[in-house]
Design an enzyme around this catalytic site. Structure first.
Site, PDB file in Angstrom:
ATOM      1  N   SER A 241      46.420  19.751  62.479  1.00 26.16           N
ATOM      2  CA  SER A 241      45.964  18.465  62.989  1.00 26.16           C
ATOM      3  C   SER A 241      45.294  18.515  64.368  1.00 26.16           C
ATOM      4  O   SER A 241      45.475  19.720  65.171  1.00 26.16           O
ATOM      5  CB  SER A 241      47.356  17.539  63.609  1.00 26.16           C
ATOM      6  N   SER A 279      46.122  17.321  57.403  1.00 31.24           N
ATOM      7  CA  SER A 279      45.452  17.264  58.738  1.00 31.24           C
ATOM      8  C   SER A 279      45.573  15.803  59.453  1.00 31.24           C
ATOM      9  O   SER A 279      45.172  14.879  58.854  1.00 31.24           O
ATOM     10  CB  SER A 279      44.259  17.898  58.984  1.00 31.24           C
ATOM     11  N   ASP A 281      43.913  14.085  62.324  1.00 33.41           N
ATOM     12  CA  ASP A 281      42.883  14.039  63.219  1.00 33.41           C
ATOM     13  C   ASP A 281      42.736  12.561  63.741  1.00 33.41           C
ATOM     14  O   ASP A 281      42.041  11.788  62.958  1.00 33.41           O
ATOM     15  CB  ASP A 281      41.605  14.482  62.327  1.00 33.41           C
TER      16      ASP A 281
END
Length: 363
Positions: A241, A279, A281
């Site tokens: 992340s 991830s 983000d």
């Protein structure tokens, strides 16, 4: 690409070694705290062989945030993560708390710490609701994340330690146990100062890097050159992340702040990040321009006052956001150091001497 080479790497940031990212000048500290009023605090927890974690707190202005809220926006590049408090920011277009970054299983402690901080502030005696904004990355490779070693009191400590300027990067605060592009990640920060002809505004970025992809530095394929990149064999994961915080003193409303937040993902992409399936983000963007603070209480039907840039004047801020995000991510890698953590897991820092050799060949 502008380059000046040195053989001394200790304590030097990439820009000081000649890696000049972008075309806009930086602020005096090349940090998010170049935006006047923004303060950053860290709590770093390294204990025994298994605890490698921490907290980073970002205070958008020096006053009482719940009494003087600020325009803010959130953009989700990929939503495999946790950003507590995000829906209220999206709904109302403002922010009323410090921003807390920590590890995945300590988000609850982040919320509790912010609530305690806010309720104890002078002037908040009648406050009965606090929207704590808390983001995370998973530092479980190096840190005993299941142990939930961050307490609300340690979150409060990070808030109380917040100051400006603050140039701490690498293995500090919420970046203590993170991994980025297969190297040691961490906290990174950068800024851009627009020329007076474009408004003279400052844009600052702070990142918590813990993601994968194929690392590039100023266009040089570093990950490929080092043989360290996602999918070079099927045993390697690209998941992770990145938390990105964008601050500005420009008079920007929540709609255009979201447009800035979107551009931060372009900065991540320029470093080789790919926002993989696993991830999280997230970008948080805010403006602390003094004329646009939002009072907690106001008389009924009182008109909101504010001064905001037009859409046509946003492009320079977009470029500044992209450049500062890209440089902040590279700064996080540059400052990070080797770390051994949970179960003897080890992550090496980016080999800066080899990186400089590759970049020199490309120049």
């Amino acid at each position: 690409m502008s380059l000046e080479f040195s053989t001394a790497f200790s304590q030097q940031r990439p820009r000081e070694m000649g890696i000049v990212i972008g075309v806009l000048p930086t602020g005096p500290g090349n940090s998010i705290t170049d935006v006047k009023g923004v303060q950053v605090g860290h709590f770093t927890k390294i204990e025994g062989e298994h605890i490698r974690t921490g907290v980073t707190a970002i205070l958008p202005h020096e006053g009482n945030l719940i009494q003087q809220k600020i325009p803010a926006a959130i953009y989700v590049g990929n939503g495999f993560g946790k950003l507590a408090g995000s829906t209220q920011v999206e709904e109302l277009g403002n922010m009323e708390s410090p921003i807390i970054l920590t590890n995945t299983l300590s988000v609850a402690s982040g919320i509790a710490g912010v609530i305690k901080y806010t309720l104890n502030q002078e002037g908040n005696e009648s406050v009965q609701s606090v929207n704590a904004l808390v983001g995370e990355t998973n530092d479980g490779y190096l840190n005993d994340i299941r142990g939930q070693h961050i307490s609300p009191e340690e979150v409060l400590f990070a808030i109380q330690e917040a100051h400006s300027p603050n140039l701490q990067e690498g293995n500090v605060g919420a970046g203590t146990g993170t991994v980025c592009f297969g190297f040691k990640g961490g906290i990174g920060t950068a800024s851009r100062k627009l020329p007076e002809s474009l408004g003279g505004y400052t844009i600052g970025v702070l990142v918590q890097t813990n993601f994968g992809g194929v690392l590039e530095i100023n266009g040089t394929p570093i990950g490929k050159e080092l043989g360290q990149y996602s999918f070079k064999n099927q045993l390697e994961s690209v998941d992770g992340s990145c938390m990105i915080v964008v601050a500005t003193d420009a008079p920007v409303d929540e709609r255009n702040l979201q447009r800035m937040a979107k551009r931060a993902m372009l900065g991540l992409g320029k470093t080789g990040g790919i926002a993989s399936n696993g991830s999280g983000d997230y970008v948080i963007a805010f403006s602390n321009h003094a004329d646009n603070l939002i009072p907690h209480q106001a008389p009924a039907l009182e008109k909101t006052k504010g001064t905001f840039l037009r859409n046509d004047d946003m492009t320079a801020l977009f470029l500044a956001t992209i450049e500062a995000t890209e440089e902040a991510i590279i700064n996080s890698l540059w400052a990070a150091e080797d770390m051994v953590g949970r179960n003897g897991n080890q992550i090496k820092a980016l080999p800066k001497d080899k990186v400089m050799e590759f970049i020199k060949k490309q120049d």
